[in-house]
Design an enzyme around this catalytic site. Structure first.
Site, mmCIF file in Angstrom:
data_model
loop_
_atom_site.group_PDB
_atom_site.id
_atom_site.type_symbol
_atom_site.label_atom_id
_atom_site.label_comp_id
_atom_site.label_asym_id
_atom_site.label_seq_id
_atom_site.Cartn_x
_atom_site.Cartn_y
_atom_site.Cartn_z
ATOM 1 N N TYR A 107 -2.121 -1.667 10.430
ATOM 2 C CA TYR A 107 -2.175 -1.633 9.488
ATOM 3 C C TYR A 107 -1.175 -1.018 8.341
ATOM 4 C CZ TYR A 107 -4.312 -0.937 4.318
ATOM 5 O OH TYR A 107 -4.565 -1.384 2.442
ATOM 6 N N SER A 128 0.374 -1.425 0.149
ATOM 7 C CA SER A 128 -0.149 -0.333 0.117
ATOM 8 C C SER A 128 1.513 0.981 -0.101
ATOM 9 C CB SER A 128 -0.930 0.263 1.469
ATOM 10 O OG SER A 128 -1.070 1.380 0.902
HETATM 11 P P1 NAD Z 1 -11.161 -6.055 -0.389
HETATM 12 O O1 NAD Z 1 -12.350 -6.352 1.467
HETATM 13 O O2 NAD Z 1 -12.518 -6.171 -1.519
HETATM 14 O O3 NAD Z 1 -11.171 -7.642 -0.406
HETATM 15 C C1 NAD Z 1 -9.722 -7.822 0.578
HETATM 16 C C2 NAD Z 1 -9.818 -9.215 0.321
HETATM 17 O O4 NAD Z 1 -9.585 -10.220 1.382
HETATM 18 C C3 NAD Z 1 -11.255 -9.644 0.279
HETATM 19 O O5 NAD Z 1 -11.436 -10.911 -0.933
HETATM 20 C C4 NAD Z 1 -11.614 -11.054 1.602
HETATM 21 O O6 NAD Z 1 -12.254 -12.012 1.524
HETATM 22 C C5 NAD Z 1 -10.614 -11.069 1.669
HETATM 23 N N1 NAD Z 1 -10.165 -10.938 3.319
HETATM 24 C C6 NAD Z 1 -10.113 -10.845 4.110
HETATM 25 N N2 NAD Z 1 -9.440 -11.480 4.809
HETATM 26 C C7 NAD Z 1 -8.935 -12.627 5.038
HETATM 27 C C8 NAD Z 1 -9.015 -13.362 5.540
HETATM 28 N N3 NAD Z 1 -9.504 -13.922 7.068
HETATM 29 N N4 NAD Z 1 -8.894 -14.469 5.195
HETATM 30 C C9 NAD Z 1 -8.444 -14.412 3.451
HETATM 31 N N5 NAD Z 1 -8.977 -14.164 3.243
HETATM 32 C C10 NAD Z 1 -9.454 -12.777 3.307
HETATM 33 O O7 NAD Z 1 -10.228 -5.107 -0.355
HETATM 34 P P2 NAD Z 1 -9.866 -4.285 -1.124
HETATM 35 O O8 NAD Z 1 -9.338 -2.851 -1.682
HETATM 36 O O9 NAD Z 1 -9.370 -5.032 -2.602
HETATM 37 O O10 NAD Z 1 -7.925 -4.646 -0.593
HETATM 38 C C11 NAD Z 1 -7.239 -6.046 -0.578
HETATM 39 C C12 NAD Z 1 -5.716 -5.961 -0.462
HETATM 40 O O11 NAD Z 1 -5.189 -4.137 -1.304
HETATM 41 C C13 NAD Z 1 -5.455 -5.217 0.884
HETATM 42 O O12 NAD Z 1 -4.203 -5.836 1.050
HETATM 43 C C14 NAD Z 1 -5.742 -3.967 1.633
HETATM 44 O O13 NAD Z 1 -4.971 -3.861 2.222
HETATM 45 C C15 NAD Z 1 -4.891 -3.334 -0.308
HETATM 46 N N6 NAD Z 1 -4.794 -2.034 -0.768
HETATM 47 C C16 NAD Z 1 -5.995 -2.028 -1.005
HETATM 48 C C17 NAD Z 1 -6.154 -0.350 -0.876
HETATM 49 C C18 NAD Z 1 -7.564 0.471 -1.541
HETATM 50 O O14 NAD Z 1 -7.505 1.566 -2.125
HETATM 51 N N7 NAD Z 1 -8.711 -0.823 -2.180
HETATM 52 C C19 NAD Z 1 -5.336 0.399 -1.126
HETATM 53 C C20 NAD Z 1 -4.328 -0.049 -1.719
HETATM 54 C C21 NAD Z 1 -3.939 -1.258 -0.238
#
Ligand code: NAD
Length: 257
Positions: free
Chosen positions: A152, A139
């Site tokens: 985080y 991130s």
């Molecule tokens: P999201 O909530 O849509 O996806 C998260 C995924 O992780 C989901 O599929 C969820 O089911 C899964 N998950 C959660 N707990 C779990 C567990 N215990 N075991 C297995 N799977 C689990 O969120 P997102 O925005 O798609 O985030 C995905 C990744 O990208 C994360 O690591 C997040 O930190 C990172 N990220 C997101 C953003 C953003 O702006 N959306 C920015 C930077 C980084």
């Protein structure tokens, strides 16, 4: 060499970035393994739909990324893993003195330790195949900090460190390890924050998006899941064979500030 015919395991991929990455890799000809902690008909249908739309092999394997044994079992059940995308992640926002201990432990387990366990299980498989790519979804918070996101930010900085160590331990092999550092990506997780923020600041949607969510993203545009998928595909390509141990920001200029 492209991702065609490779097997990609993407943790946390029944939603958001993980699902977007799985779709993009399948569109480019990779076989994909989807994962989350749930085991519903919808989870399995997501894989069926990807297979139908792309002709790729797509499977869904349930595994809770907060459980070290389950992380390792995911890799074992996948069988082949050429591309490992450590993406599962959660968030909790609170000041340090009030930060719930169980949330701290859960975030460190899912956002950081799971990547260690899956990588530990995947490297021998990649070595046996003579090729591998580890892509960790960190991130902008792996490179910078924000208040109230202690777990985080700590986990994401940890992911960047783990990426560098993975790269050094595989440096003389045809295996690379890199981290992608997205800024804000419009996933269901982020979309869900908009109504509350509108109420909290008495703002309309456009103002919340521009002045709150994208405050630190100079492009004033969200990154897309397709762009993150494309970046994973690039890191898996031959052009990226000498890119290892580094971070690629997909953040509209956030970390240039
Ligand atoms: P999201 O909530 O849509 O996806 C998260 C995924 O992780 C989901 O599929 C969820 O089911 C899964 N998950 C959660 N707990 C779990 C567990 N215990 N075991 C297995 N799977 C689990 O969120 P997102 O925005 O798609 O985030 C995905 C990744 O990208 C994360 O690591 C997040 O930190 C990172 N990220 C997101 C953003 C953003 O702006 N959306 C920015 C930077 C980084």
């Amino acid at each position: 060499m492209s991702v065609e015919g490779k097997t990609a395991v993407i943790t946390g991929s029944n939603s958001g970035i993980g699902l977007g990455v799985a779709k993009e890799l399948a569109r480019l000809g990779a076989n994909v393994v989807l994962n989350s902690f749930t085991d519903t008909d919808e989870d399995h249908k997501l894989a069926e739909q990807i297979a139908m739309e792309t002709g790729a092999t797509a499977r869904y394997i349930q595994a809770d990324m907060s459980d070290p044994d389950a992380c390792r079992a995911l890799i074992e059940k996948a069988g082949q893993v050429d591309i490992l995308v450590n993406n599962a992640g959660i968030q909790h926002v609170a000041a340090i003195p009030e930060f719930p201990v169980d949330k701290w432990n859960q975030i460190i387990a899912i956002n950081l330790s799971s990547a260690f366990h899956t990588t530990a299980a995947a490297l021998p498989v990649m070595r046996a195949a003579g090729w591998g790519r580890v892509v960790n979804i960190a991130s902008a918070h792996g490179l910078t900090a924000s208040p109230f996101k202690s777990a985080y930010v700590a986990a994401k900085h940890g992911v960047v460190g783990l990426t560098k160590v993975t790269a050094l331990e595989t440096a003389e092999e045809p295996i690379t390890a890199n981290a992608i550092c997205p800024g804000y990506v419009l996933t269901p997780l982020v979309e869900a924050q908009i109504p509350d923020t509108m109420k909290k600041y008495d703002m309309d949607r456009d103002t919340v998006v521009r002045d709150v969510l994208l405050d630190r993203q100079p492009s004033k545009e969200f990154a897309t899941v397709e762009q993150i998928g494309g970046t994973v595909a690039f890191l898996a390509s031959d052009a990226a064979a000498q890119i290892t141990g580094t971070t690629i920001s997909v953040d509209g200029g956030w970390t240039a500030l």
